[in-house]
Design a protein around this motif. Sequence first.
Motif, PDB file in Angstrom:
ATOM      1  N   ILE A 231     -76.705  22.724 -33.580  1.00 47.18           N
ATOM      2  CA  ILE A 231     -78.070  23.181 -33.823  1.00 47.18           C
ATOM      3  C   ILE A 231     -78.857  23.088 -32.524  1.00 47.18           C
ATOM      4  O   ILE A 231     -78.942  22.019 -31.916  1.00 47.18           O
ATOM      5  CB  ILE A 231     -78.736  22.337 -34.923  1.00 47.18           C
ATOM      6  CG1 ILE A 231     -77.945  22.470 -36.241  1.00 47.18           C
ATOM      7  CG2 ILE A 231     -80.187  22.742 -35.136  1.00 47.18           C
ATOM      8  CD1 ILE A 231     -77.729  21.207 -36.962  1.00 47.18           C
ATOM      9  N   ARG A 232     -79.420  24.180 -32.057  1.00 42.63           N
ATOM     10  CA  ARG A 232     -80.217  24.187 -30.830  1.00 42.63           C
ATOM     11  C   ARG A 232     -81.688  23.885 -31.186  1.00 42.63           C
ATOM     12  O   ARG A 232     -82.295  24.576 -31.990  1.00 42.63           O
ATOM     13  CB  ARG A 232     -80.095  25.531 -30.125  1.00 42.63           C
ATOM     14  CG  ARG A 232     -80.924  25.708 -28.866  1.00 42.63           C
ATOM     15  CD  ARG A 232     -80.570  24.704 -27.768  1.00 42.63           C
ATOM     16  NE  ARG A 232     -79.176  24.672 -27.402  1.00 42.63           N
ATOM     17  CZ  ARG A 232     -78.638  25.431 -26.435  1.00 42.63           C
ATOM     18  NH1 ARG A 232     -79.377  26.281 -25.760  1.00 42.63           N
ATOM     19  NH2 ARG A 232     -77.352  25.304 -26.149  1.00 42.63           N
ATOM     20  N   VAL A 233     -82.225  22.847 -30.578  1.00 43.92           N
ATOM     21  CA  VAL A 233     -83.625  22.468 -30.761  1.00 43.92           C
ATOM     22  C   VAL A 233     -84.361  22.838 -29.489  1.00 43.92           C
ATOM     23  O   VAL A 233     -84.098  22.288 -28.420  1.00 43.92           O
ATOM     24  CB  VAL A 233     -83.764  20.959 -31.052  1.00 43.92           C
ATOM     25  CG1 VAL A 233     -85.223  20.596 -31.281  1.00 43.92           C
ATOM     26  CG2 VAL A 233     -82.923  20.569 -32.270  1.00 43.92           C
ATOM     27  N   ALA A 234     -85.276  23.783 -29.568  1.00 45.62           N
ATOM     28  CA  ALA A 234     -85.920  24.339 -28.379  1.00 45.62           C
ATOM     29  C   ALA A 234     -87.097  23.487 -27.936  1.00 45.62           C
ATOM     30  O   ALA A 234     -87.778  22.856 -28.751  1.00 45.62           O
ATOM     31  CB  ALA A 234     -86.393  25.765 -28.658  1.00 45.62           C
ATOM     32  N   GLY A 235     -87.318  23.494 -26.594  1.00 44.36           N
ATOM     33  CA  GLY A 235     -88.505  22.865 -26.021  1.00 44.36           C
ATOM     34  C   GLY A 235     -88.221  21.535 -25.380  1.00 44.36           C
ATOM     35  O   GLY A 235     -87.724  20.612 -26.025  1.00 44.36           O
ATOM     36  N   ARG A 236     -88.529  21.416 -24.078  1.00 37.48           N
ATOM     37  CA  ARG A 236     -88.233  20.191 -23.348  1.00 37.48           C
ATOM     38  C   ARG A 236     -88.970  18.998 -23.909  1.00 37.48           C
ATOM     39  O   ARG A 236     -88.442  17.885 -23.942  1.00 37.48           O
ATOM     40  CB  ARG A 236     -88.618  20.371 -21.862  1.00 37.48           C
ATOM     41  CG  ARG A 236     -88.261  19.159 -20.999  1.00 37.48           C
ATOM     42  CD  ARG A 236     -88.758  19.333 -19.583  1.00 37.48           C
ATOM     43  NE  ARG A 236     -90.211  19.318 -19.512  1.00 37.48           N
ATOM     44  CZ  ARG A 236     -90.942  18.188 -19.503  1.00 37.48           C
ATOM     45  NH1 ARG A 236     -90.336  17.017 -19.572  1.00 37.48           N
ATOM     46  NH2 ARG A 236     -92.247  18.228 -19.426  1.00 37.48           N
ATOM     47  N   VAL A 237     -90.224  19.193 -24.366  1.00 40.70           N
ATOM     48  CA  VAL A 237     -91.016  18.045 -24.817  1.00 40.70           C
ATOM     49  C   VAL A 237     -90.836  17.779 -26.312  1.00 40.70           C
ATOM     50  O   VAL A 237     -91.466  16.886 -26.869  1.00 40.70           O
ATOM     51  CB  VAL A 237     -92.511  18.261 -24.501  1.00 40.70           C
ATOM     52  CG1 VAL A 237     -92.724  18.348 -23.001  1.00 40.70           C
ATOM     53  CG2 VAL A 237     -93.047  19.497 -25.207  1.00 40.70           C
ATOM     54  N   THR A 238     -89.995  18.548 -26.984  1.00 45.98           N
ATOM     55  CA  THR A 238     -89.705  18.267 -28.393  1.00 45.98           C
ATOM     56  C   THR A 238     -89.094  16.873 -28.521  1.00 45.98           C
ATOM     57  O   THR A 238     -88.262  16.468 -27.710  1.00 45.98           O
ATOM     58  CB  THR A 238     -88.724  19.315 -28.955  1.00 45.98           C
ATOM     59  OG1 THR A 238     -89.302  20.614 -28.817  1.00 45.98           O
ATOM     60  CG2 THR A 238     -88.422  19.055 -30.418  1.00 45.98           C
ATOM     61  N   SER A 239     -89.511  16.138 -29.569  1.00 41.04           N
ATOM     62  CA  SER A 239     -89.030  14.757 -29.697  1.00 41.04           C
ATOM     63  C   SER A 239     -88.590  14.408 -31.116  1.00 41.04           C
ATOM     64  O   SER A 239     -88.364  13.235 -31.415  1.00 41.04           O
ATOM     65  CB  SER A 239     -90.122  13.776 -29.253  1.00 41.04           C
ATOM     66  OG  SER A 239     -91.275  13.928 -30.072  1.00 41.04           O
TER      67      SER A 239
END
Length: 276
Positions: A231-239
């Motif tokens: 599963i790809r979770v986008a966004g560098r600042v996603t936590s």
Amino acid sequence: MSSTAGPTSYVDVPTPATQAGDLLLAVVVATDRSDPITAMDSGWTAVGGQVTSAPDNLAAVFWRIATASPPANYGFSWNDVSDRGAAVLASYSGVDTIAPIAAISNAKGTSSTSVAAPAQNPARSPTRLVVATTVNSTAVLTGPAGMTAHGDIVATNSEARLSTWDELRASPGSTGTRTTTWIGNNDYITFSIIIQGPASGTSDPTVTLNWTPPTNTWVTDYDVLRGAPTIRVAGRVTSTWTDTGTTASSGYTYTLKSIAGSWASSGISVNVAACP
């Protein structure tokens, strides 16, 4: 357990010892009526309908979940002040507070010395079977074999007697019919009621992963591996990420990797045990 016999167009029944979250179960009978029996206090749910042993008695069943500070009494009424009635009110702990009554059915008729409460077939365990029977006389009611007697009350005009029994059942399956007997040919109504305990916790859960984003700026995404597919979770600042595709009986291993173009970190893994 408490019971009372009413003087006019209502009964005012004392609240038994109870705690917040307990089930209060009321069985009410009014004599010579086809008028509906109604709860005089908010919060009650009627189950099983208004049942008449024509032309004599009318009976109804109500339930509610007890609050932390219940009133001293609860009232149930009907239309005609010339009639009388009786009620039995019981408190049961350890119930499903959303749907405590799993099943209710009745049998009714005239001029008999016995009645068999219909069999129930609960799928959940443990459950409690309650049998409530009323006849249009003061005849003493002998309850179903093996069940514990609780409420027993005669209306003030001596035209109705109401008795209840219950039994804790540790396993699912048919209860069989349960027979109440008495001396004399009387009209009758009986209920068989299944009270169910809380659900066993088999509803499917969700799993939420939380992590601290890296301080460098070249990480663009994250990959979460839980078997296949990734599963790809986008966004560098996603936590955070929540998995809604789990089942209660399964455990899972999650691996989180940082992604920058074709590069992927070695990842960090966590195990989540199966929910009971």
